[in-house]
Design an enzyme around this catalytic site. Structure first.
Site, mmCIF file in Angstrom:
data_model
loop_
_atom_site.group_PDB
_atom_site.id
_atom_site.type_symbol
_atom_site.label_atom_id
_atom_site.label_comp_id
_atom_site.label_asym_id
_atom_site.label_seq_id
_atom_site.Cartn_x
_atom_site.Cartn_y
_atom_site.Cartn_z
ATOM 1 N N TYR A 150 44.659 55.210 49.192
ATOM 2 C CA TYR A 150 43.954 53.989 49.285
ATOM 3 C C TYR A 150 43.469 54.166 50.634
ATOM 4 O O TYR A 150 42.227 53.672 51.202
ATOM 5 C CB TYR A 150 44.849 52.854 48.894
ATOM 6 C CG TYR A 150 44.228 51.527 49.023
ATOM 7 C CD1 TYR A 150 43.209 51.168 48.117
ATOM 8 C CD2 TYR A 150 44.320 50.692 50.149
ATOM 9 C CE1 TYR A 150 42.614 50.100 48.066
ATOM 10 C CE2 TYR A 150 43.698 49.624 50.258
ATOM 11 C CZ TYR A 150 42.756 48.919 49.127
ATOM 12 O OH TYR A 150 42.289 47.792 49.305
ATOM 13 N N LYS A 154 39.578 54.199 52.177
ATOM 14 C CA LYS A 154 38.913 53.162 53.011
ATOM 15 C C LYS A 154 38.618 53.519 54.375
ATOM 16 O O LYS A 154 37.550 52.994 54.999
ATOM 17 C CB LYS A 154 39.997 51.830 53.085
ATOM 18 C CG LYS A 154 40.420 50.982 51.711
ATOM 19 C CD LYS A 154 39.051 50.377 50.909
ATOM 20 C CE LYS A 154 39.382 49.874 49.853
ATOM 21 N NZ LYS A 154 38.227 49.299 49.157
HETATM 22 P P1 NAP Z 1 41.165 43.252 41.656
HETATM 23 O O1 NAP Z 1 41.429 41.735 41.625
HETATM 24 O O2 NAP Z 1 42.169 44.098 41.214
HETATM 25 O O3 NAP Z 1 39.490 43.252 40.774
HETATM 26 C C1 NAP Z 1 39.139 44.784 41.143
HETATM 27 C C2 NAP Z 1 37.821 44.788 40.418
HETATM 28 O O4 NAP Z 1 37.018 46.038 40.596
HETATM 29 C C3 NAP Z 1 37.663 44.315 39.115
HETATM 30 O O5 NAP Z 1 36.475 43.480 38.905
HETATM 31 C C4 NAP Z 1 37.606 45.486 38.358
HETATM 32 O O6 NAP Z 1 36.660 45.397 37.046
HETATM 33 C C5 NAP Z 1 36.739 46.406 39.304
HETATM 34 N N1 NAP Z 1 36.677 47.743 39.184
HETATM 35 C C6 NAP Z 1 37.743 48.866 39.543
HETATM 36 N N2 NAP Z 1 37.351 49.955 39.109
HETATM 37 C C7 NAP Z 1 36.293 50.112 38.729
HETATM 38 C C8 NAP Z 1 35.435 51.019 38.497
HETATM 39 N N3 NAP Z 1 35.869 52.243 38.304
HETATM 40 N N4 NAP Z 1 34.040 50.579 38.233
HETATM 41 C C9 NAP Z 1 33.685 49.299 38.069
HETATM 42 N N5 NAP Z 1 34.599 48.321 38.450
HETATM 43 C C10 NAP Z 1 35.604 48.662 38.578
HETATM 44 O O7 NAP Z 1 40.856 43.514 43.359
HETATM 45 P P2 NAP Z 1 40.297 42.760 44.518
HETATM 46 O O8 NAP Z 1 41.718 42.467 45.362
HETATM 47 O O9 NAP Z 1 39.257 41.890 43.869
HETATM 48 O O10 NAP Z 1 39.684 43.976 45.533
HETATM 49 C C11 NAP Z 1 38.168 43.949 45.408
HETATM 50 C C12 NAP Z 1 37.918 45.033 46.741
HETATM 51 O O11 NAP Z 1 38.622 44.410 48.052
HETATM 52 C C13 NAP Z 1 38.477 46.514 46.281
HETATM 53 O O12 NAP Z 1 37.622 47.509 47.142
HETATM 54 C C14 NAP Z 1 39.916 46.327 47.178
HETATM 55 O O13 NAP Z 1 40.274 47.537 47.722
HETATM 56 C C15 NAP Z 1 39.281 45.652 48.474
HETATM 57 N N6 NAP Z 1 40.324 44.998 49.203
HETATM 58 C C16 NAP Z 1 41.208 43.973 48.646
HETATM 59 C C17 NAP Z 1 42.300 43.341 49.597
HETATM 60 C C18 NAP Z 1 43.146 42.495 48.945
HETATM 61 O O14 NAP Z 1 44.364 42.039 49.585
HETATM 62 N N7 NAP Z 1 43.214 42.084 47.738
HETATM 63 C C19 NAP Z 1 42.569 43.897 50.738
HETATM 64 C C20 NAP Z 1 41.631 44.782 51.443
HETATM 65 C C21 NAP Z 1 40.565 45.240 50.384
HETATM 66 P P3 NAP Z 1 37.296 45.606 35.614
HETATM 67 O O15 NAP Z 1 38.526 44.573 35.512
HETATM 68 O O16 NAP Z 1 36.217 45.151 34.884
HETATM 69 O O17 NAP Z 1 37.861 47.120 35.484
#
Ligand code: NAP
Length: 243
Positions: A150, A154
């Site tokens: 991961y 990133k």
């Molecule tokens: P999440 O709640 O797990 O949601 C992930 C989203 O990505 C879902 O809508 C999922 O769609 C979609 N997704 C995953 N794989 C995909 C693919 N191959 N094609 C199309 N859609 C895909 O995650 P989140 O926390 O909102 O994270 C969003 C972004 O922020 C990510 O890049 C994550 O790395 C980044 N981020 C998050 C955090 C945190 O603390 N949460 C911190 C730093 C960075 P489906 O459900 O339709 O599969």
């Protein structure tokens, strides 16, 4: 102006789609598996008077991305704002990490940015206008035990963002990254309480961020007024990194 948000069915992507919609952008909602959530988000956007559409595509697969952009162009027009948000985790210590978990995370988080940006950039260059906003992570700056795949994806996004910023700066296209810290979504919901407690201790502001905190930063980069800001990484992390 049309914004595409990848992985917008849940979490941060959903909040970004709503924030952009609320602020006058048309919104293409991409999802992979959560079709019901994507449809209900679309209905919510339309009820707000936003021109919105939901589009299924696994953005880790280049053929899917090609189809995604063809479908969006046919029904909503060219994408002016691309938000590469879709992402996954497959955490494990380096010694135990399976090659397929390494590959899956690089494909979903990093290769997706390359596929989507390449698909979007021609129309942006033609229009001499575009906004590319990539969702990285603070662990792309600091590294994190148990997240080599991961963190590498990133950190790769950050290098990719700066390169795209340099390549397209003269054509009215900006590329910036956001590095969220510890945000309250399904992704962090699966962490054990003791892991969450340890992370909380490293946040000066003393609480988790919300998806809306990240969405506000995306809106800032998406705006026309941000045209002199490119190649930047903005941490939205409650002071976790300060680097
Ligand atoms: P999440 O709640 O797990 O949601 C992930 C989203 O990505 C879902 O809508 C999922 O769609 C979609 N997704 C995953 N794989 C995909 C693919 N191959 N094609 C199309 N859609 C895909 O995650 P989140 O926390 O909102 O994270 C969003 C972004 O922020 C990510 O890049 C994550 O790395 C980044 N981020 C998050 C955090 C945190 O603390 N949460 C911190 C730093 C960075 P489906 O459900 O339709 O599969």
């Amino acid at each position: 102006m049309l914004a595409l948000v990848t992985g917008a069915s849940r979490g941060i992507g959903r909040a970004i789609a709503l924030e952009l919609g609320r602020n006058g952008f048309d919104v293409a909602v991409n999802y992979n598996r959560s079709s019901e959530q994507a449809d209900s988000l679309c209905a919510e956007l339309k009820a707000m008077g936003v021109n919105a559409g939901a589009f299924q595509a696994d953005v880790s697969v280049q053929e899917d991305v090609t189809r995604l952009f063809t479908e969006i162009k046919a029904s909503m027009g060219a994408v002016s704002i691309l938000v590469n948000n879709a992402g996954i985790t497959r955490d494990n210590l380096l010694m135990r990490m399976k090659p397929e978990d390494w590959q899956a995370v690089i494909n979903a988080n990093l290769n997706s940015c390359f596929y989507c940006t390449q698909a979007a950039i021609r129309d942006m260059a033609k229009a001499r206008y575009g906004r590319i906003i990539n969702i990285a992570s603070v662990v792309g700056l600091t590294g994190n035990a148990g997240q080599a795949n991961y963190a590498a994806s990133k950190a790769g996004i950050i290098g990719f963002t700066k390169s795209a910023a340099r390549e397209y700066a003269a054509r009215g296209i900006t590329a910036n990254a956001i590095a969220p810290g510890f945000i309250d979504t399904d992704m962090t919901g699966i962490l054990k309480p003791e892991v969450k407690d340890a992370i909380m201790k490293s946040i000066p502001i003393g609480k988790m961020g919300s998806p809306e905190d990240v969405a506000k930063a995306v809106l800032f980069f998406a705006r026309e007024e941000s045209s002199y800001i490119t190649g930047q990484v903005l941490a939205v992390d409650g002071g976790m990194t300060m680097c």
